[in-house]
Design an enzyme around this catalytic site. Structure first.
Site, PDB file in Angstrom:
ATOM      1  N   THR A 183     107.898  53.854  58.150  1.00  0.00           N
ATOM      2  CA  THR A 183     107.267  54.116  59.440  1.00  0.00           C
ATOM      3  C   THR A 183     107.364  52.848  60.285  1.00  0.00           C
ATOM      4  OG1 THR A 183     105.712  55.534  58.263  1.00  0.00           O
ATOM      5  CG2 THR A 183     105.116  54.919  60.505  1.00  0.00           C
ATOM      6  N   LEU A 213     113.460  65.202  44.582  1.00  0.00           N
ATOM      7  CA  LEU A 213     112.872  64.771  43.312  1.00  0.00           C
ATOM      8  C   LEU A 213     111.486  64.174  43.548  1.00  0.00           C
ATOM      9  CD1 LEU A 213     112.792  61.412  42.941  1.00  0.00           C
ATOM     10  CD2 LEU A 213     115.214  61.738  42.645  1.00  0.00           C
ATOM     11  N   CYS A 266     106.307  58.717  50.626  1.00  0.00           N
ATOM     12  CA  CYS A 266     106.895  59.676  51.563  1.00  0.00           C
ATOM     13  C   CYS A 266     105.963  60.641  52.284  1.00  0.00           C
ATOM     14  CB  CYS A 266     107.976  60.472  50.839  1.00  0.00           C
ATOM     15  SG  CYS A 266     109.354  59.405  50.383  1.00  0.00           S
ATOM     16  N   PHE A 286     100.498  55.425  42.307  1.00  0.00           N
ATOM     17  CA  PHE A 286     100.094  56.564  43.153  1.00  0.00           C
ATOM     18  C   PHE A 286     100.032  57.879  42.384  1.00  0.00           C
ATOM     19  CE2 PHE A 286     103.684  59.337  44.382  1.00  0.00           C
ATOM     20  CZ  PHE A 286     104.773  58.635  43.888  1.00  0.00           C
TER      21      PHE A 286
HETATM   22  P1  NAD Z   1     113.724  52.202  48.143  1.00  0.00           P
HETATM   23  O1  NAD Z   1     113.053  51.262  49.061  1.00  0.00           O
HETATM   24  O2  NAD Z   1     113.296  52.253  46.708  1.00  0.00           O
HETATM   25  O3  NAD Z   1     115.311  51.900  48.134  1.00  0.00           O
HETATM   26  C1  NAD Z   1     116.044  51.670  49.283  1.00  0.00           C
HETATM   27  C2  NAD Z   1     117.059  50.568  48.976  1.00  0.00           C
HETATM   28  O4  NAD Z   1     117.968  50.473  50.073  1.00  0.00           O
HETATM   29  C3  NAD Z   1     116.463  49.167  48.800  1.00  0.00           C
HETATM   30  O5  NAD Z   1     116.780  48.676  47.510  1.00  0.00           O
HETATM   31  C4  NAD Z   1     117.119  48.332  49.923  1.00  0.00           C
HETATM   32  O6  NAD Z   1     117.400  47.005  49.525  1.00  0.00           O
HETATM   33  C5  NAD Z   1     118.391  49.116  50.168  1.00  0.00           C
HETATM   34  N1  NAD Z   1     119.004  48.864  51.469  1.00  0.00           N
HETATM   35  C6  NAD Z   1     118.428  48.903  52.701  1.00  0.00           C
HETATM   36  N2  NAD Z   1     119.360  48.647  53.662  1.00  0.00           N
HETATM   37  C7  NAD Z   1     120.550  48.439  53.014  1.00  0.00           C
HETATM   38  C8  NAD Z   1     121.870  48.144  53.446  1.00  0.00           C
HETATM   39  N3  NAD Z   1     122.182  48.024  54.742  1.00  0.00           N
HETATM   40  N4  NAD Z   1     122.834  47.994  52.515  1.00  0.00           N
HETATM   41  C9  NAD Z   1     122.556  48.112  51.195  1.00  0.00           C
HETATM   42  N5  NAD Z   1     121.321  48.395  50.732  1.00  0.00           N
HETATM   43  C10 NAD Z   1     120.325  48.559  51.622  1.00  0.00           C
HETATM   44  O7  NAD Z   1     113.595  53.645  48.792  1.00  0.00           O
HETATM   45  P2  NAD Z   1     113.596  55.069  48.043  1.00  0.00           P
HETATM   46  O8  NAD Z   1     112.239  55.378  47.515  1.00  0.00           O
HETATM   47  O9  NAD Z   1     114.762  55.145  47.136  1.00  0.00           O
HETATM   48  O10 NAD Z   1     113.798  56.038  49.281  1.00  0.00           O
HETATM   49  C11 NAD Z   1     115.032  56.085  49.966  1.00  0.00           C
HETATM   50  C12 NAD Z   1     114.998  57.272  50.903  1.00  0.00           C
HETATM   51  O11 NAD Z   1     114.859  58.479  50.145  1.00  0.00           O
HETATM   52  C13 NAD Z   1     113.844  57.277  51.892  1.00  0.00           C
HETATM   53  O12 NAD Z   1     114.295  57.803  53.112  1.00  0.00           O
HETATM   54  C14 NAD Z   1     112.844  58.226  51.276  1.00  0.00           C
HETATM   55  O13 NAD Z   1     112.058  58.867  52.247  1.00  0.00           O
HETATM   56  C15 NAD Z   1     113.731  59.233  50.593  1.00  0.00           C
HETATM   57  N6  NAD Z   1     113.140  59.898  49.420  1.00  0.00           N
HETATM   58  C16 NAD Z   1     112.414  59.190  48.518  1.00  0.00           C
HETATM   59  C17 NAD Z   1     111.906  59.826  47.382  1.00  0.00           C
HETATM   60  C18 NAD Z   1     111.108  59.074  46.358  1.00  0.00           C
HETATM   61  O14 NAD Z   1     110.615  59.704  45.434  1.00  0.00           O
HETATM   62  N7  NAD Z   1     110.958  57.775  46.443  1.00  0.00           N
HETATM   63  C19 NAD Z   1     112.182  61.188  47.165  1.00  0.00           C
HETATM   64  C20 NAD Z   1     112.948  61.879  48.109  1.00  0.00           C
HETATM   65  C21 NAD Z   1     113.434  61.219  49.240  1.00  0.00           C
HETATM   66  C1  UGA Z   2     106.976  64.097  46.661  1.00  0.00           C
HETATM   67  C2  UGA Z   2     107.531  65.524  46.559  1.00  0.00           C
HETATM   68  O1  UGA Z   2     106.854  66.197  45.494  1.00  0.00           O
HETATM   69  C3  UGA Z   2     109.039  65.492  46.292  1.00  0.00           C
HETATM   70  O2  UGA Z   2     109.548  66.827  46.302  1.00  0.00           O
HETATM   71  C4  UGA Z   2     109.727  64.680  47.380  1.00  0.00           C
HETATM   72  O3  UGA Z   2     111.102  64.578  47.123  1.00  0.00           O
HETATM   73  C5  UGA Z   2     109.130  63.289  47.419  1.00  0.00           C
HETATM   74  O4  UGA Z   2     107.698  63.397  47.654  1.00  0.00           O
HETATM   75  C6  UGA Z   2     109.662  62.439  48.516  1.00  0.00           C
HETATM   76  O5  UGA Z   2     110.201  62.928  49.478  1.00  0.00           O
HETATM   77  O6  UGA Z   2     109.454  61.231  48.358  1.00  0.00           O
HETATM   78  P1  UGA Z   2     106.267  62.219  44.934  1.00  0.00           P
HETATM   79  O7  UGA Z   2     105.610  61.617  46.117  1.00  0.00           O
HETATM   80  O8  UGA Z   2     107.154  61.374  44.110  1.00  0.00           O
HETATM   81  O9  UGA Z   2     107.148  63.481  45.388  1.00  0.00           O
HETATM   82  O10 UGA Z   2     105.167  62.813  43.937  1.00  0.00           O
HETATM   83  P2  UGA Z   2     104.221  64.111  44.004  1.00  0.00           P
HETATM   84  O11 UGA Z   2     104.155  64.673  42.653  1.00  0.00           O
HETATM   85  O12 UGA Z   2     104.571  65.010  45.099  1.00  0.00           O
HETATM   86  O13 UGA Z   2     102.794  63.460  44.307  1.00  0.00           O
HETATM   87  C7  UGA Z   2     102.501  62.895  45.569  1.00  0.00           C
HETATM   88  C8  UGA Z   2     101.023  62.540  45.624  1.00  0.00           C
HETATM   89  O14 UGA Z   2     100.227  63.711  45.678  1.00  0.00           O
HETATM   90  C9  UGA Z   2     100.535  61.749  44.402  1.00  0.00           C
HETATM   91  O15 UGA Z   2      99.624  60.770  44.817  1.00  0.00           O
HETATM   92  C10 UGA Z   2      99.831  62.808  43.578  1.00  0.00           C
HETATM   93  O16 UGA Z   2      98.844  62.294  42.731  1.00  0.00           O
HETATM   94  C11 UGA Z   2      99.226  63.671  44.668  1.00  0.00           C
HETATM   95  N1  UGA Z   2      98.933  65.058  44.231  1.00  0.00           N
HETATM   96  C12 UGA Z   2      99.934  65.879  43.820  1.00  0.00           C
HETATM   97  C13 UGA Z   2      97.628  65.508  44.288  1.00  0.00           C
HETATM   98  O17 UGA Z   2      96.702  64.781  44.674  1.00  0.00           O
HETATM   99  N2  UGA Z   2      97.366  66.798  43.903  1.00  0.00           N
HETATM  100  C14 UGA Z   2      98.349  67.640  43.483  1.00  0.00           C
HETATM  101  O18 UGA Z   2      98.035  68.813  43.152  1.00  0.00           O
HETATM  102  C15 UGA Z   2      99.663  67.165  43.441  1.00  0.00           C
END
Ligand code: NAD
Ligand code: UGA
Length: 469
Positions: A89, A160, A273, A335
């Protein structure tokens, strides 16, 4: 075929490890500017904790899975480039506190354009505002010096969840691929679909137009978070009326139209997220003039903030309206369980709220390091996803102790707060913990995972979320 993925984070690392595992015929290279992270991916101590991940990485690493900081070489050679960088954000400027900061994404796009001497499919893996592909397309086309190089942009959002990432990647409910409805767009969609088809049944590989795919990701997270805020809102009403939120959730969840999942009342949702994506969705709505729609979704975040605040207020009022100088054991800082990730964890707000009222927090989490906890409690809001944020609130840290185990955290404490639903917390000897605490000893179960009747027999005063006293 060669795949490169920019961003070796929670998504890039596990996702590409699964692609490499299931597609031995494809070379997969994950690149990142963060050398420490890449070194960790190449070691026996991976940079993220995720059940089953190490086994997958171990099998494919060195065979057809590689982690590297040589971004130029691998992006230049790739046929498909996934972009999985962080999209936090915005913390300053227009849209601060709401809009997605696409600095990292644009940086990645410029990098791809500058090193490309062959045409590529560029895949949006990061979660981005709807219409990002249009902007990225312009950056790519106008910054590539090599004539004849074409970029086809696809949206392939990741669904995921942390803690279950490997299972989610192995057996996803669906894979979504959005692309342009043109000959080259359809061809690119098919190329990417054929990668996933190595292990995912074709009927689970959904295709859509680019904007639908981008928006579907934001919508999925908004709906999931909305369920949690809805049940959390009901938990407040339960506490006021003597109803039990788990009984209510069970009763409604057996309706097949509602379904039983994601109805666990909690101290609030966390993770990198949900909040970010809803703020982003609200901001997109505002920018196209849909004020009412923006406000509707924004309420999901407001309700989450209210739930965290409510939890803190309940602790303080239960403990005779003062927590000043009282030691409070915090069980769980991640979390959710089965991850060491603390991004936007509700524990940050709860600890800060308690410390502001004079409490001393003794925190124990099996997977979160003391450095991470101290960093989180001194980071300004929205700044944690940037490498060089300025630390503040050092006074917070004077009242924070990170305990080596649950017993040390409870020693001399007035209360235990459960903030993460780690399975191990259920198996503790609470009688032994009770004996080490000041009396009256309180337990605030922010996850409803403990046996409350038994704890009351032991002598604890138990407050559980959305449950009668
Ligand atoms: P993260 O911060 O763990 O990883 C991002 C990586 O990108 C970092 O290691 C950073 O150093 C690297 N990076 C940034 N700019 C770069 C560049 N120019 N060249 C090379 N590397 C670079 O983030 P994340 O949790 O993996 O999330 C990535 C995206 O996926 C986000 O948009 C998030 O919303 C989305 N997403 C996350 C989850 C989740 O569970 N964490 C699930 C679904 C979608
Ligand atoms: C969430 C979504 O579930 C994924 O599908 C998505 O890809 C991801 O965000 C993303 O875009 O980053 P994540 O945040 O890893 O995944 O984990 P969740 O299992 O969704 O839990 C999120 C938060 O909600 C946690 O703090 C969890 O404890 C809380 N939660 C979940 C509750 O408080 N109650 C519930 O019933 C379920």
């Amino acid at each position: 075929m060669k795949i490169a993925c920019i961003g070796a984070g929670y998504v890039g690392g596990p996702t590409m490890a699964m692609v490499a595992l299931k597609c031995p015929d494809i070379e997969v290279v994950v690149v990142d500017i963060n050398e420490e992270r890449i070194n960790a991916w190449n070691s026996d101590k991976l940079p993220i904790y995720e059940p089953g991940l190490f086994e997958v990485v171990k099998e494919a690493r060195g065979r057809n899975l590689f982690f590297s900081t040589d971004t130029k070489k691998h992006i230049g050679e790739a046929d498909i480039v996934f972009v999985s960088v962080n999209t936090p954000t915005k913390s300053t400027g227009i849209g601060a506190g709401k809009a997605a900061d696409l600095t990292y994404w644009e940086g990645a796009a410029r990098l791809i354009a500058s090193v490309s001497t062959s045409s590529k499919i560029v895949v949006e893996k990061s979660t981005v505002p709807v219409k990002t592909a249009e902007a990225i397309g312009k950056v790519l086309q106008r910054n590539c010096a090599t004539p004849g190089v074409e970029f086809e942009i696809l949206s392939n959002p990741e669904f995921l969840a942390e803690g279950t990432a490997i299972e989610d990647l192995r057996h996803p409910d669906r894979v979504l691929i959005g692309g342009a409805d043109t000959v080259s767009g359809r061809k690119a969609i098919e190329t990417l679909a054929s990668v996933y088809a190595h292990w995912i049944p074709r009927e689970r590989i959904l295709t859509a137009n680019l904007w639908s795919a981008e928006l579907a990701k934001l919508t999925a997270n908004a709906f999931l978070a909305q369920r949690i805020s809805s049940i959390n809102a009901i938990s407040a009403l339960c506490e006021a009326t003597g109803a039990d939120v788990q009984q209510v959730a069970h009763a409604i969840g057996t309706d097949s139209r509602i379904g039983p999942k994601f109805l666990n009342a909690s101290v609030g949702f966390g993770g990198s997220c949900f909040q970010k994506d809803i703020l982003n969705l609200s901001y997109v709505c505002e920018s196209v003039g849909l004020k009412e729609v923006a406000e509707y979704w924004y309420q999901v975040v407001s309700m989450n903030d209210y739930q965290k605040q409510r939890f803190v207020e309940r602790i303080i009022s239960a403990m005779f309206n003062t927590v000043s100088k009282k030691k409070i054991a915090i069980y769980g800082f991640a979390f959710k369980k089965d991850t060491g990730d603390t991004r936007e964890t509700p524990a940050i707000d709860v600890c800060k709220g308690l410390i502001r009222d004079g409490a001393k927090c003794s925190i124990y989490d099996p997977e979160v390091t003391p450095e991470q906890i101290f960093r989180d409690l001194s980071a300004p809001k929205f700044e944690w996803d940037r490498p060089n944020y300025s630390r503040s609130a050092s006074h917070m840290l004077e009242n924070v102790q990170v305990a080596p185990d649950a017993t040390a955290a409870a020693e001399g404490a007035h209360a235990i707060c459960i903030l993460t639903e780690w399975d191990a917390f259920k198996a503790y000897d609470y009688q032994a913990l009770y004996d080490k605490m000041h009396k009256p000893a309180f337990i605030f179960d922010g996850r409803n995972i403990l046996d409350h009747a038994k704890l009351r027999e032991t002598g604890f005063i138990v407050y559980a979320l959305g449950k009668p006293l």
